[in-house]
Design a protein around this motif. Structure first.
Motif, PDB file in Angstrom:
ATOM      1  N   TYR A 196      34.872  32.186  38.989  1.00 30.27           N
ATOM      2  CA  TYR A 196      34.322  31.318  37.750  1.00 30.27           C
ATOM      3  C   TYR A 196      35.190  31.049  36.860  1.00 30.27           C
ATOM      4  O   TYR A 196      35.196  29.890  36.105  1.00 30.27           O
ATOM      5  CB  TYR A 196      33.355  32.433  37.123  1.00 30.27           C
ATOM      6  CG  TYR A 196      31.888  32.710  38.182  1.00 30.27           C
ATOM      7  CD1 TYR A 196      31.556  31.708  38.754  1.00 30.27           C
ATOM      8  CD2 TYR A 196      31.768  33.961  37.957  1.00 30.27           C
ATOM      9  CE1 TYR A 196      30.559  31.960  39.416  1.00 30.27           C
ATOM     10  CE2 TYR A 196      30.376  34.360  38.910  1.00 30.27           C
ATOM     11  CZ  TYR A 196      29.822  33.320  39.579  1.00 30.27           C
ATOM     12  OH  TYR A 196      28.850  33.452  40.233  1.00 30.27           O
ATOM     13  N   TYR A 230      36.960  39.015  42.241  1.00 26.64           N
ATOM     14  CA  TYR A 230      37.127  37.672  42.878  1.00 26.64           C
ATOM     15  C   TYR A 230      36.008  36.806  42.305  1.00 26.64           C
ATOM     16  O   TYR A 230      36.485  35.583  42.109  1.00 26.64           O
ATOM     17  CB  TYR A 230      37.145  37.887  44.443  1.00 26.64           C
ATOM     18  CG  TYR A 230      38.020  38.708  44.958  1.00 26.64           C
ATOM     19  CD1 TYR A 230      39.187  38.690  44.489  1.00 26.64           C
ATOM     20  CD2 TYR A 230      37.943  39.375  46.446  1.00 26.64           C
ATOM     21  CE1 TYR A 230      40.376  39.137  45.003  1.00 26.64           C
ATOM     22  CE2 TYR A 230      38.883  40.142  46.594  1.00 26.64           C
ATOM     23  CZ  TYR A 230      40.266  40.001  46.369  1.00 26.64           C
ATOM     24  OH  TYR A 230      41.259  40.737  47.016  1.00 26.64           O
ATOM     25  N   LYS A 231      34.694  37.264  42.009  1.00 29.99           N
ATOM     26  CA  LYS A 231      33.960  36.423  41.447  1.00 29.99           C
ATOM     27  C   LYS A 231      34.429  35.908  40.043  1.00 29.99           C
ATOM     28  O   LYS A 231      34.146  34.834  39.880  1.00 29.99           O
ATOM     29  CB  LYS A 231      32.296  36.851  41.520  1.00 29.99           C
ATOM     30  CG  LYS A 231      31.789  37.076  42.712  1.00 29.99           C
ATOM     31  CD  LYS A 231      30.406  37.877  42.756  1.00 29.99           C
ATOM     32  CE  LYS A 231      29.549  37.714  44.023  1.00 29.99           C
ATOM     33  NZ  LYS A 231      28.333  38.229  43.986  1.00 29.99           N
TER      34      LYS A 231
END
Length: 293
Positions: free
Chosen positions: A90, A85-86
């Motif tokens: 990004y 998810y990060k």
């Protein structure tokens, strides 16, 4: 001898009858069992408790280990999901920034009427020359020529130094020296313009050096915008270069040097516009001259 056999048989029968009687007696529903039965039951119960206690403990330990393993695996899966998810966050953020940059670049291209812009993307950047040069994905076949100005949506970043058929090398303003100069000006509404030359980059202050050669009597102020003047014959006029941060006179007080912070980000360069001066219909004359290496 027959007497003894009969006697043994008799004793066996009597014992069997007594055993059956005891069994039947013990199987009866009674409120108060005998002391022997109580002792046997207590002994059996204590023995069972003694045996089951370590078995229950070991079983609990293995159950806890299984739970810990399950928790560990679940944490790993959750960490992978969070990392994913990060990464997506990004990526989305990067796409949004790039989209905004492209939108600003398109608006910049649409606002340019005096020449035809050539849009390009940065394809490589050497770590050894990070603040000096970048390579773009346009070359001779796209109409790229040496010394063409290169800008971003915010302002000028440099000029074309070399080009091949499909790529070109851009020399950044931060890599300029005394052999690479730009005719520049500070335009004012009251016609008290200040003219000079961008004569390189000061590594100590990390600012462009603007040598003032012609100005009005008014003082130069911090924050004033320095743009290309177009008088050198190479770059179009009006390309933003940077803003004045400091002004210093020479030792004789005859000339002044301004330090200029570039308006464009020299660290993050992804998309650029190469400016074709041949389509510029602006000022083509002047006393200044862009010197190139």
């Amino acid at each position: 001898m027959p007497f003894f056999h009969k006697k043994r048989l008799f004793i066996f029968l009597i014992g069997f009858i007594i055993l059956v009687a005891l069994i039947g007696f013990s199987l009866r529903d009674r409120e108060n069992p005998t002391s022997v039965e109580q002792f046997v039951k207590d002994a059996v119960g204590w023995t069972q408790g003694l045996v089951h206690a370590p078995i229950d403990y070991v079983t609990t330990v293995f159950d806890n280990i299984d739970d810990l393993q399950d928790t560990f695996h679940e944490n790993q899966v959750l960490r992978e999901k969070i990392a994913e998810y990060k990464g997506l966050f990004y990526d989305v953020q990067k796409l949004e920034e790039e989209n905004a940059e492209l939108r600003d670049l398109l608006e910049k291209a649409n606002s340019i009427r005096s020449y035809i812009p050539i849009q390009a993307s940065v394809i490589s950047r050497s770590p050894e020359q990070w603040m000096e040069k970048v390579t773009i994905n346009k070359g001779n076949q796209d109409g790229i020529k040496k010394n063409m100005a290169v800008i971003t949506a915010k302002g000028m970043i440099g000029k074309i130094e070399t080009r091949s058929k499909f790529t070109s090398t851009v020399k950044l303003l931060t890599g300029f020296d005394q052999f690479n100069r730009i005719s520049a000006t500070i335009a004012r509404e009251d016609d008290s313009d200040i003219h000079g030359m961008i004569e390189g980059y000061n590594q100590t202050s990390e600012k462009l050096v603007f040598k003032i050669i012609e100005s009005s009597d008014s003082d130069l102020k911090k924050g004033e915008l320095v743009s290309s003047s177009g008088m050198g014959g190479l770059f179009p006029s009006g390309l933003p270069i940077g803003k004045v941060t400091d002004v210093k006179p020479d030792q004789y007080g005859l000339t002044r040097t301004a330090f200029v912070e570039p308006v464009a980000d020299m660290y993050e360069i992804d998309h650029v516009i190469v400016v074709d001066r041949e389509h510029d219909t602006g000022n083509q004359s002047g006393s200044g001259k862009d010197v190139t290496s």
